[in-house]
Scaffold this motif. Structure first.
Motif, PDB file in Angstrom:
ATOM      1  N   GLU A 168       0.798  -1.225   0.000  1.00 17.88           N
ATOM      2  CA  GLU A 168       0.000   0.000   0.000  1.00 17.88           C
ATOM      3  C   GLU A 168       0.833   1.278   0.000  1.00 17.88           C
ATOM      4  OE1 GLU A 168      -3.169   2.223  -0.512  1.00 17.88           O
ATOM      5  OE2 GLU A 168      -3.316   0.029  -0.366  1.00 17.88           O
ATOM      6  N   PRO A 169       1.955   1.379   0.751  1.00 15.90           N
ATOM      7  CA  PRO A 169       2.681   2.653   0.802  1.00 15.90           C
ATOM      8  C   PRO A 169       3.135   3.176  -0.557  1.00 15.90           C
ATOM      9  CG  PRO A 169       3.398   1.244   2.599  1.00 15.90           C
ATOM     10  CD  PRO A 169       2.507   0.412   1.731  1.00 15.90           C
ATOM     11  N   THR A 170       3.392   2.287  -1.518  1.00 17.23           N
ATOM     12  CA  THR A 170       3.808   2.748  -2.849  1.00 17.23           C
ATOM     13  C   THR A 170       2.781   2.406  -3.918  1.00 17.23           C
ATOM     14  OG1 THR A 170       5.047   0.691  -3.245  1.00 17.23           O
ATOM     15  CG2 THR A 170       6.263   2.550  -2.298  1.00 17.23           C
ATOM     16  N   GLY A 171       1.708   1.703  -3.549  1.00 17.14           N
ATOM     17  CA  GLY A 171       0.698   1.327  -4.536  1.00 17.14           C
ATOM     18  C   GLY A 171       1.255   0.407  -5.602  1.00 17.14           C
ATOM     19  N   GLY A 211      18.446  10.104  -7.588  1.00 21.64           N
ATOM     20  CA  GLY A 211      17.603  10.201  -6.401  1.00 21.64           C
ATOM     21  C   GLY A 211      16.127  10.029  -6.720  1.00 21.64           C
ATOM     22  N   MET A 212      15.723  10.357  -7.950  1.00 22.56           N
ATOM     23  CA  MET A 212      14.316  10.246  -8.347  1.00 22.56           C
ATOM     24  C   MET A 212      13.881   8.804  -8.597  1.00 22.56           C
ATOM     25  SD  MET A 212      12.679  13.088  -8.280  1.00 22.56           S
ATOM     26  CE  MET A 212      11.360  13.207  -9.491  1.00 22.56           C
ATOM     27  N   ASN A 259       8.904   6.883  -3.687  1.00 22.69           N
ATOM     28  CA  ASN A 259       8.293   8.095  -3.129  1.00 22.69           C
ATOM     29  C   ASN A 259       9.324   9.187  -2.818  1.00 22.69           C
ATOM     30  OD1 ASN A 259       6.017   6.516  -3.261  1.00 22.69           O
ATOM     31  ND2 ASN A 259       5.741   6.315  -1.047  1.00 22.69           N
ATOM     32  N   PRO A 260      10.084   9.656  -3.823  1.00 17.84           N
ATOM     33  CA  PRO A 260      11.104  10.678  -3.549  1.00 17.84           C
ATOM     34  C   PRO A 260      10.480  11.968  -3.030  1.00 17.84           C
ATOM     35  CG  PRO A 260      10.757  10.435  -5.913  1.00 17.84           C
ATOM     36  CD  PRO A 260      10.001   9.326  -5.264  1.00 17.84           C
ATOM     37  N   THR A 278      14.298  16.174  -3.090  1.00 13.93           N
ATOM     38  CA  THR A 278      15.000  15.302  -4.040  1.00 13.93           C
ATOM     39  C   THR A 278      14.631  15.678  -5.465  1.00 13.93           C
ATOM     40  OG1 THR A 278      15.089  13.475  -2.472  1.00 13.93           O
ATOM     41  CG2 THR A 278      15.270  12.910  -4.803  1.00 13.93           C
ATOM     42  N   ALA A 279      13.342  15.955  -5.688  1.00  9.20           N
ATOM     43  CA  ALA A 279      12.884  16.324  -7.033  1.00  9.20           C
ATOM     44  C   ALA A 279      13.515  17.634  -7.501  1.00  9.20           C
ATOM     45  CB  ALA A 279      11.358  16.432  -7.045  1.00  9.20           C
ATOM     46  N   LYS A 280      13.600  18.609  -6.609  1.00 11.58           N
ATOM     47  CA  LYS A 280      14.208  19.893  -6.989  1.00 11.58           C
ATOM     48  C   LYS A 280      15.673  19.719  -7.377  1.00 11.58           C
ATOM     49  CE  LYS A 280      11.156  22.906  -4.264  1.00 11.58           C
ATOM     50  NZ  LYS A 280      11.031  23.767  -3.059  1.00 11.58           N
TER      51      LYS A 280
END
Length: 401
Positions: free
Chosen positions: A33-36, A174-175, A179-180, A184-186
């Motif tokens: 469930e945490p990542t689907g 890192g991406m 669930n990054p 991390t996305a920036k």
């Protein structure tokens, strides 16, 4: 059933293998469930699903985000999304076979063969310096510099421009974690912009003054008039750095840590250096640098009676597949002479690692140099693991020689 599967736990990252054994014993597909995602832990299923065309690394060749029931990535992520989305690893037909065919015209077996003296020279220089100072951090001083230098040489990146390559690669990779965070996305977006801009400049230079490098070969590659677009060339170059670099670095340090924990195997390898190529395959199997590989379900599939419907992801657990007793005899035992070692650490199917021959060449060079020149190498202290789980590696590996 998967309560012990916790990819954000340092204890799990340090040793995920007991959790994998529990997953395999409990079944062949587990909803997380945490990542689907559906977790797939068995070798037979992982191997089959890597080749199954009902799954894909993307769905955009068949569906819009809305049709697939997914939320489009934020507009602010566009530089990363474009860079990543045009790379071979995240493409499907018809773009994937077209680009792979064109890239293969430039990145040929002869390219790797011609690189062999360079790889050996670079590995020898790094190990000589490392041994001369009595050791240090094997990660920072040997494992990381070698693949970066090799890929930089291959692309024709001048020596004075190579400093940002490793930080750019780390930020973009890192991406690929589960669930990054937005931070991390920036960082990945910023690195995507800077790396892309640098490569566009290098491509422009090579268009007017071609050299004996991969970028010049990518520019020249054609098939019935088809050529790579500039974006496809940029994405290919970034993928070569990211995928080749991360796999080689982490196999090197994870592998040496494994050898230090199995001194009898290390001694046997030293006594029979001709078996190094077989040993490298076993180190890749025993502690895979890539623990998880995601694929989208494009058409309904079934795993052991469990229907997995279109629109979700499966998480193929490479680390678990490589320790599956249904495929490997005594999988928890390190056996550097293991025959018939069909690990999945480098993937399979159309997304099998394009740079696998180069990675094996680099690993053979660095392990071979250290085995010859540092016969008394030993680990100073048990290292810590990086927080990332998907690309699993150490923070450092301090040794004495």
């Amino acid at each position: 059933m998967h309560v012990s599967f916790d990819p954000w736990s340092p204890a799990f990252v340090a040793d995920p293998y007991p959790a994998y054994a529990a997953l395999r014993a409990a079944g062949r597909a587990h909803w997380f469930e945490p990542t689907g995602q559906w977790l797939i832990p068995h070798h037979s299923d992982v191997s089959a699903l890597l080749r199954d065309r009902r799954l894909g690394r993307t769905y955009l060749h068949r569906f819009t985000h809305e049709e697939f029931g997914r939320t489009p990535p934020p507009a602010a992520h566009e530089p990363f999304t474009t860079l990543n989305g045009q790379g071979l690893l995240d493409l499907e037909a018809p773009d994937h076979p077209r680009i792979r065919r064109l890239v293969s015209k430039a990145f040929t077996p002869r390219t790797v063969e011609n690189l062999a003296p360079t790889v050996r020279r670079l590995a020898a220089g790094l190990v000589d310096a490392f041994v001369a100072k009595g050791g240090g951090d094997l990660l920072a001083e040997v494992a990381e510099p070698l693949p970066v230098a090799v890929i930089a040489e291959m692309l024709g990146v001048p020596e004075e421009d190579r400093g940002p390559l490793r930080p750019w690669s780390a930020a973009i990779c890192g991406m690929y974690e589960l669930n990054p965070s937005e931070e991390t996305a920036k960082a990945a977006v910023r690195a995507s912009e800077e790396f892309s801009a640098y490569l566009r400049g290098l491509i422009a230079e090579r268009r007017t003054a071609p050299g004996d490098d991969l970028i010049s070969a990518l520019i020249a590659a054609h098939d019935d008039g088809e050529r790579l677009t500039e974006q496809e060339m940029v994405s290919t170059c970034v993928l070569l750095l990211n995928a080749g670099h991360e796999a080689t670095v982490n196999t090197t340090v994870n592998g040496w840590r494994t050898l230090f924990h199995h001194p009898e195997q290390l001694a046997a390898l030293r006594a029979a250096p001709a078996s190094l190529s077989t040993a490298i395959e076993e180190l890749l199997r025993y502690d895979s640098p890539l623990q998880l590989f995601e694929r989208w379900v494009l058409d309904d599939i079934e795993v052991d009676g469990q229907v997995i419907g279109r629109g979700v992801e499966v998480a193929l657990l490479f680390g678990s597949a490589n320790r599956d007793p249904e495929r490997f005899t005594a999988p928890e035992r390190l056996d550097l002479t293991r025959p018939d070692n069909q690990h999945v650490s480098l993937g399979a199917g159309i997304h099998y690692c394009l740079g696998a021959p180069l990675a094996r060449l680099e690993l053979a060079a660095s392990f071979g140099e250290l085995l010859r020149k540092a016969p008394a190498i030993r680990m100073v202290a048990e290292p810590e693991w990086q927080p990332g789980y998907v690309i699993r590696g150490l923070k450092e590996l301090v040794v004495e020689v």
